[in-house]
Write a protein that holds these residues in place. Structure first.
Motif, PDB file in Angstrom:
ATOM      1  N   ASN A  54       2.074   7.206  -6.489  1.00  0.00           N
ATOM      2  CA  ASN A  54       1.087   8.227  -6.855  1.00  0.00           C
ATOM      3  C   ASN A  54       1.546   9.646  -6.552  1.00  0.00           C
ATOM      4  OD1 ASN A  54      -0.750   6.473  -7.952  1.00  0.00           O
ATOM      5  ND2 ASN A  54      -1.961   6.230  -6.093  1.00  0.00           N
ATOM      6  N   ILE A  55       2.399   9.818  -5.547  1.00  0.00           N
ATOM      7  CA  ILE A  55       2.841  11.177  -5.206  1.00  0.00           C
ATOM      8  C   ILE A  55       4.183  11.540  -5.843  1.00  0.00           C
ATOM      9  CG2 ILE A  55       1.559  11.139  -3.017  1.00  0.00           C
ATOM     10  CD1 ILE A  55       4.233  10.763  -1.580  1.00  0.00           C
ATOM     11  N   GLY A  56       4.708  10.624  -6.649  1.00  0.00           N
ATOM     12  CA  GLY A  56       5.910  10.953  -7.417  1.00  0.00           C
ATOM     13  C   GLY A  56       7.238  10.565  -6.801  1.00  0.00           C
ATOM     14  N   CYS A  57       7.220   9.685  -5.807  1.00  0.00           N
ATOM     15  CA  CYS A  57       8.477   9.286  -5.159  1.00  0.00           C
ATOM     16  C   CYS A  57       9.424   8.550  -6.103  1.00  0.00           C
ATOM     17  CB  CYS A  57       8.187   8.403  -3.942  1.00  0.00           C
ATOM     18  SG  CYS A  57       7.730   9.341  -2.464  1.00  0.00           S
TER      19      CYS A  57
ATOM     20  N   TYR B 244       5.144  -2.865 -11.348  1.00  0.00           N
ATOM     21  CA  TYR B 244       4.391  -1.969 -12.222  1.00  0.00           C
ATOM     22  C   TYR B 244       5.019  -0.574 -12.181  1.00  0.00           C
ATOM     23  CZ  TYR B 244       0.556   0.948 -13.917  1.00  0.00           C
ATOM     24  OH  TYR B 244      -0.195   1.862 -14.611  1.00  0.00           O
ATOM     25  N   ALA B 245       5.396  -0.129 -10.979  1.00  0.00           N
ATOM     26  CA  ALA B 245       6.030   1.183 -10.830  1.00  0.00           C
ATOM     27  C   ALA B 245       7.352   1.243 -11.595  1.00  0.00           C
ATOM     28  CB  ALA B 245       6.256   1.488  -9.349  1.00  0.00           C
TER      29      ALA B 245
ATOM     30  N   GLU C   2       0.830  -1.206   0.000  1.00  0.00           N
ATOM     31  CA  GLU C   2       0.000   0.000   0.000  1.00  0.00           C
ATOM     32  C   GLU C   2       0.867   1.258   0.000  1.00  0.00           C
ATOM     33  OE1 GLU C   2      -3.587   2.100   2.602  1.00  0.00           O
ATOM     34  OE2 GLU C   2      -2.975   0.033   3.034  1.00  0.00           O
ATOM     35  N   CYS C   3       1.975   1.201   0.739  1.00  0.00           N
ATOM     36  CA  CYS C   3       2.896   2.333   0.763  1.00  0.00           C
ATOM     37  C   CYS C   3       3.567   2.531  -0.595  1.00  0.00           C
ATOM     38  CB  CYS C   3       3.953   2.135   1.848  1.00  0.00           C
ATOM     39  SG  CYS C   3       3.335   2.387   3.532  1.00  0.00           S
ATOM     40  N   ILE C   4       3.869   1.433  -1.273  1.00  0.00           N
ATOM     41  CA  ILE C   4       4.459   1.536  -2.612  1.00  0.00           C
ATOM     42  C   ILE C   4       3.484   2.241  -3.548  1.00  0.00           C
ATOM     43  CG2 ILE C   4       5.262   0.227  -4.622  1.00  0.00           C
ATOM     44  CD1 ILE C   4       6.187  -1.966  -2.705  1.00  0.00           C
ATOM     45  N   TYR C   5       2.217   1.846  -3.454  1.00  0.00           N
ATOM     46  CA  TYR C   5       1.192   2.443  -4.306  1.00  0.00           C
ATOM     47  C   TYR C   5       1.065   3.941  -4.048  1.00  0.00           C
ATOM     48  CZ  TYR C   5      -3.361   3.200  -6.473  1.00  0.00           C
ATOM     49  OH  TYR C   5      -4.384   3.675  -7.252  1.00  0.00           O
TER      50      TYR C   5
END
Length: 346
Positions: free
Chosen positions: A65-68, A102-103, A58-61
């Motif tokens: 999403n915030i551009g990390c 996926y990221a 969940e943290c990866i997701y």
């Protein structure tokens, strides 16, 4: 009169680069800001925290999403070795989850990581290899590494890295070669893998044989395996004390002996006897690979003649039952085909 006084110094057993994330739902946005800090220690602290957080998909997701991911890509170029090490560690942890893979693909992390293949820090390179190894667990990940033209670099690194890293590289190559072996075949991969078949490390021998199995799926791969005299080495490995090594060697022979040159090279190396012994292996996949390899050899008149006395062994295999129905069906079918080829009358 004595007075108590609090020290302003950190206790000696506290690591200043480790912090406890206490930002709640603001944790990741705050860490994202810190990743971009001009202060070295702030960047290091943020990466330490991310290493803990990114075990949670969940943290990866949320981080994605915030551009990390773009921030992490930038930190791969950091001049500080600790920053690069911790960044590659974060990415390795990320790649161990499906959402993280996926990221990787969405943010072109594969290519960004490749610039660290020659990083002076072995820890950094180790994290890189582990990240690639995790990524190729899905076909798209393997295809991404192939499309970026990184196979030849990995083949080269296989020759110069320490054994621990060689295992990671082989795990990556095995799945990439399953997708497409074209670039590898143009990079002397067969010669390199032949050398690894002789390693004293049983894991390297096994994985090299598995990689050759995938190389030999293509016609060009079969031709190179024959041209570079790999088949006698594979036959020698059929007597290896490690079952996985024998199984993968038989699998490589199974494909290499599809062509006539491979059949006669295996017969000349006296492959039939050790392959027959492998029919009694405790590993079902080893028995299956051996059966199929022997079937290939039976297509040559000399092989068919040598195997006629062993038809009863295959007849027994046709009737054997196994705990897993799919395994039983595969072995029984392979045995039936072997019998039909051996008994074929031209």
């Amino acid at each position: 009169m004595a007075h108590s006084q609090n020290s302003m110094e950190l206790p000696i057993n506290i690591n200043a680069t480790q912090i406890t994330t206490a930002y709640g739902h603001r944790a990741l946005p705050k860490l994202k800001e810190e990743l971009q800090s001009e202060d070295l220690q702030t960047r290091q602290k943020a990466l330490m925290a991310l290493c803990d957080l990114m075990h949670d998909p969940e943290c990866i997701y949320k981080a994605m999403n915030i551009g990390c991911m773009e921030n992490l890509k930038a930190l791969l170029k950091d001049s500080n070795s600790v920053v690069r090490i911790k960044t590659t560690e974060v990415l390795y942890i990320t790649a161990s989850h499906s959402v993280g893979r996926y990221a990787f693909l969405e943010h072109d992390i594969v290519l960004a990581l490749s610039f660290l293949l020659n990083d002076p820090s072995p820890v950094c390179r180790g994290n890189l290899y582990k990240a690639y190894m995790q990524l190729v667990q899905v076909p798209r990940g393997a295809q991404e590494i192939i499309s970026k033209g990184l196979i030849s670099s990995l083949v080269w690194k296989l020759q110069v890295e320490v054994e621990e890293f060689q295992e990671f590289i082989l795990d990556t190559l095995v799945l990439c070669l399953q997708e497409d072996a074209t670039e590898a075949l143009g990079s002397n991969v067969v010669l390199v893998l032949k050398q690894k078949l002789l390693s004293t490390n049983q894991n390297i021998r096994s994985k090299a044989a598995r990689a050759l199995l995938n190389v030999s799926m293509s016609r060009e791969g079969k031709k190179q395996v024959c041209h570079f005299d790999v088949i006698p080495v594979l036959v020698h490995l059929l007597k290896d004390p490690v079952e996985h090594v024998k199984s993968n060697a038989a699998g490589a022979l199974m494909f290499a002996t599809v062509i006539t040159e491979g059949k006669y090279a295996a017969l000349e190396a006296q492959a039939i006897s050790p392959l027959l012994e492998l029919l009694h292996s405790p590993m079902a996949v080893a028995r299956l690979n051996a059966t199929k390899a022997l079937t290939m050899l039976a297509e040559a008149p000399e092989g068919r003649k040598a195997l006629q006395a062993h038809v009863p062994t295959f007849r027994v295999m046709e009737l054997e039952t196994y705990e897993k129905p799919q395994v039983a069906e595969a072995l029984q079918q392979a045995a039936r085909i072997a019998v039909s080829v051996i008994e074929f009358k031209p």
